[in-house]
Scaffold this active site. Structure first.
Site, PDB file in Angstrom:
ATOM      1  CG  MET A  67      -0.185  -0.014   2.546  1.00 15.52           C
ATOM      2  SD  MET A  67      -1.243  -0.436   3.972  1.00 15.52           S
ATOM      3  CE  MET A  67      -1.414  -2.208   3.774  1.00 15.52           C
ATOM      4  CB  CYS A  68       1.747   3.845  -1.542  1.00 14.87           C
ATOM      5  SG  CYS A  68       0.673   3.830  -3.000  1.00 14.87           S
ATOM      6  N   GLY A  69       0.139   5.909  -0.677  1.00 18.27           N
ATOM      7  CA  GLY A  69      -0.801   6.999  -0.517  1.00 18.27           C
ATOM      8  C   GLY A  69      -2.064   6.829  -1.334  1.00 18.27           C
TER       9      GLY A  69
ATOM     10  CD1 TRP B 271      -2.999   7.982   4.782  1.00 19.14           C
ATOM     11  CD2 TRP B 271      -3.289   5.988   5.734  1.00 19.14           C
ATOM     12  NE1 TRP B 271      -3.317   8.206   6.104  1.00 19.14           N
ATOM     13  CE2 TRP B 271      -3.493   6.985   6.703  1.00 19.14           C
ATOM     14  CE3 TRP B 271      -3.428   4.642   6.101  1.00 19.14           C
ATOM     15  CZ2 TRP B 271      -3.823   6.685   8.026  1.00 19.14           C
ATOM     16  CZ3 TRP B 271      -3.749   4.343   7.414  1.00 19.14           C
ATOM     17  CH2 TRP B 271      -3.938   5.353   8.367  1.00 19.14           C
TER      18      TRP B 271
END
Length: 299
Positions: free
Chosen positions: A253-255, A283
């Site tokens: 996952m990331c932004g 996120w």
């Protein structure tokens, strides 16, 4: 040569040049997937398309990850429907058997996301060019200007492979069940200060912090700091062994689901390609939908 390149997950510039000389039964088409989170800092204010027009691999077609998405979603880069994906591929004149060579102007930033989308819709005949800055440094051919119009195709994907991604509801169930959570690695590609909740998120209305149980692995750690190429399979295995268990499935996952795909591709290069899924909303979704009890922060 083609089979070895598909196994390695990436193709180096000189390998690409050599590939064009091979007698192949399919077309080889470069795909420019350039996109920037911060155009002012990353591209002198240019959009991905403007960079594509300025200079590109000859014959490249522009795949817009800001356009090929679920435009009804409040989150930035959610996967599109099969119909939207197929129309985008058809408008680019692409065929199911084309070998697609994906790159972006930074090196390895948004191209892994474009490649992951292609593979999510089961276009497996695609690899990452590692990478465009190196291609230019080696003095290989470039072209510029508005591209010639292409003849539309009738592209029809088999549809989305659900094993490629994880949805919010599924991840929430995993996080809330300790037994299920123990079966997964969760890696977050954002900068450590955002993961820790010490820096605010760049998107308004998004809480600071991380998914409980996730581990920080900022995406630059899997790239060569000078060339932005992926590190070697051996180096990547070592990096991942320090933050995850290779016997477990990994969720990245990331932004907003873009740089998570850098970790996803790095895992594939390292040999863990059958055990990784992308949290598409990342996120930007979790930080808006999850209540405070499901937002962790580091001391």
């Amino acid at each position: 040569m083609l089979s070895s390149i598909l196994r390695s997950k990436v193709i180096k510039p000189q390998q690409y040049v050599q590939l064009l000389k091979e007698p192949l039964e399919c077309r080889v088409i470069p795909i420019d997937g350039s996109w920037f989170l911060n155009p002012a800092a990353q591209s002198n204010g240019k959009t991905g398309y403007e960079c594509y027009v300025a200079e590109r691999v000859p014959g490249a077609r522009f795949f817009d990850i800001d356009g090929v998405k679920d435009t009804n979603s409040p989150y930035p880069h959610m996967l599109p429907t099969k119909e939207v994906f197929d129309k985008a591929m058809s408008d680019l004149g692409l065929r199911r058997d084309d070998l697609l060579i994906v790159y972006d102007s930074i090196g390895n930033f948004s191209a892994p996301r474009a490649l992951w989308m292609l593979r999510a819709f089961q276009h497996e005949n695609a690899v990452l060019l590692d990478n465009f800055p190196l291609y230019k440094k080696e003095g290989l051919p470039l072209e510029s200007g508005e591209p010639e119009k292409v003849e539309p195709s009738d592209y029809k994907s088999p549809g989305l492979d659900p094993e490629m991604m994880v949805a919010y509801e599924d991840l929430r169930e995993i996080v809330c069940d300790n037994d299920k959570k123990s079966k997964y690695n969760m890696l977050d590609a954002r900068p450590k200060v955002r993961f820790d909740g010490k820096d605010p998120e760049p998107r308004p209305g998004v809480k600071s912090g991380h998914v409980p149980g996730a581990v920080s692995l900022p995406f630059p750690q899997v790239l060569n700091p000078d060339t932005k190429e992926f590190k070697s399979p051996e180096e990547l295995k070592k990096i991942f062994s320090e933050v995850s268990n290779p016997d477990k499935q990994t969720i990245v996952m990331c932004g907003s689901g873009v740089t998570a795909c850098i970790l996803e591709n790095a895992l594939r290069v390292s040999g863990e390609d059958k055990k990784v899924r992308v949290y598409d909303g990342s996120w930007s979704e979790w930080g808006q939908r999850a209540d405070d009890s499901l937002v962790a922060k580091s001391d």
